[in-house]
Design a protein around this motif. Structure first.
Motif, short mmCIF file in Angstrom:
data_model
loop_
_atom_site.label_atom_id
_atom_site.label_comp_id
_atom_site.label_asym_id
_atom_site.label_seq_id
_atom_site.Cartn_x
_atom_site.Cartn_y
_atom_site.Cartn_z
N ASP A 132 39.08 42.62 46.54
CA ASP A 132 39.98 42.48 46.88
C ASP A 132 40.32 41.09 46.15
O ASP A 132 41.27 40.59 45.06
CB ASP A 132 41.28 42.43 47.85
CG ASP A 132 41.69 43.54 49.02
OD1 ASP A 132 41.52 44.43 48.01
OD2 ASP A 132 41.92 43.56 50.26
N TYR A 170 38.18 40.33 43.36
CA TYR A 170 38.36 40.53 42.18
C TYR A 170 39.33 41.84 41.63
O TYR A 170 39.07 42.51 40.84
CB TYR A 170 36.59 40.67 41.90
CG TYR A 170 35.63 39.25 42.41
CD1 TYR A 170 35.21 38.42 41.60
CD2 TYR A 170 35.47 39.88 43.95
CE1 TYR A 170 34.61 37.53 41.94
CE2 TYR A 170 35.38 38.15 44.15
CZ TYR A 170 34.59 37.67 43.37
OH TYR A 170 34.04 37.04 43.17
N ALA A 171 40.22 42.03 41.79
CA ALA A 171 40.86 43.04 41.78
C ALA A 171 41.42 42.96 39.97
O ALA A 171 41.46 44.52 39.66
CB ALA A 171 42.14 42.74 42.61
N GLN A 172 41.05 41.43 40.01
CA GLN A 172 42.33 41.43 38.50
C GLN A 172 40.86 41.16 37.33
O GLN A 172 41.50 40.83 35.75
CB GLN A 172 43.13 40.46 38.03
CG GLN A 172 44.61 40.52 39.65
CD GLN A 172 44.80 41.93 39.15
OE1 GLN A 172 45.16 41.66 37.52
NE2 GLN A 172 45.12 42.34 39.58
N ASN A 189 37.60 42.25 35.62
CA ASN A 189 37.39 43.00 34.08
C ASN A 189 35.89 43.87 34.38
O ASN A 189 35.46 43.31 35.82
CB ASN A 189 36.59 42.41 33.05
CG ASN A 189 35.91 43.01 32.11
OD1 ASN A 189 37.00 43.93 31.37
ND2 ASN A 189 34.97 43.16 31.02
N ARG A 190 36.04 45.17 34.52
CA ARG A 190 34.95 46.15 35.09
C ARG A 190 33.81 46.87 34.13
O ARG A 190 35.07 47.13 33.18
CB ARG A 190 35.69 46.84 36.08
CG ARG A 190 36.83 45.53 37.09
CD ARG A 190 37.93 46.76 37.86
NE ARG A 190 38.28 46.43 38.63
CZ ARG A 190 37.33 46.60 40.28
NH1 ARG A 190 36.93 47.45 40.52
NH2 ARG A 190 38.05 45.96 41.15
N ASP A 247 32.57 39.12 36.00
CA ASP A 247 33.18 40.16 35.30
C ASP A 247 32.57 41.27 36.95
O ASP A 247 31.46 41.03 37.89
CB ASP A 247 32.44 41.02 34.64
CG ASP A 247 33.11 40.06 33.54
OD1 ASP A 247 33.97 39.76 33.14
OD2 ASP A 247 32.54 39.88 32.28
#
Length: 144
Positions: free
Chosen positions: A11, A13-15, A17-18, A64
């Motif tokens: 949670d 790192y929900a926003q 870049n992946r 990221d």
């Protein structure tokens, strides 16, 4: 445990870049293992594949989420350096930091030429986004 043992909460790192390293699930898992072991601390991509509908350019300080070959969040890396350079200007130090194969410049050039030919084209003077990063931590993952 190699690399950082810090377990992260998804949670947080929900926003972020992946992305997954490489161009196949097997390569994504192979390169992720190198990151988790602390062997891989750099990566690069063709400048032409960034921006305008592609991945955002890396920025120093950005964190990221790295996905495994199945698309599951596995780790978080933080960009510590970004340079743009020609393929034929990549040096042995950067190739070593990429952590792949025997970590030599010859291996780096051979394998990256193959990669870029598979993914839109190759030229000795093509511009690369060369990124150095540090491993922030990993996500707990079901081993099943």
């Amino acid at each position: 445990m190699s690399g950082t043992g810090i377990l992260l909460q998804p949670d947080d790192y929900a926003q972020a870049n992946r992305f997954a390293f490489g161009d196949s699930p097997a390569l994504a898992d192979e390169l992720l293992a190198l990151v988790l072991a602390g062997t891989k601390t750099a990566t690069c991509g063709a400048l032409a594949h960034f921006g305008a509908g592609g991945e955002p350019l890396p920025e120093v300080g950005r964190q990221d989420v790295v996905l495994d070959g199945s698309g599951r969040p596995a780790a978080v890396i933080e960009t510590i350096e970004v340079t743009i350079r020609r393929f034929d200007d990549v040096d042995a130090e950067f190739a070593h930091a990429e952590g792949e194969g025997d970590r030599s410049l010859a291996h780096w050039r051979r394998e990256h030429e193959r990669y870029f030919r598979r993914n839109g084209g190759f030229a000795l003077d093509m511009q690369l986004v060369c990124e150095r990063f540090r491993l922030v931590g990993r996500f707990e993952r079901d081993r099943g």
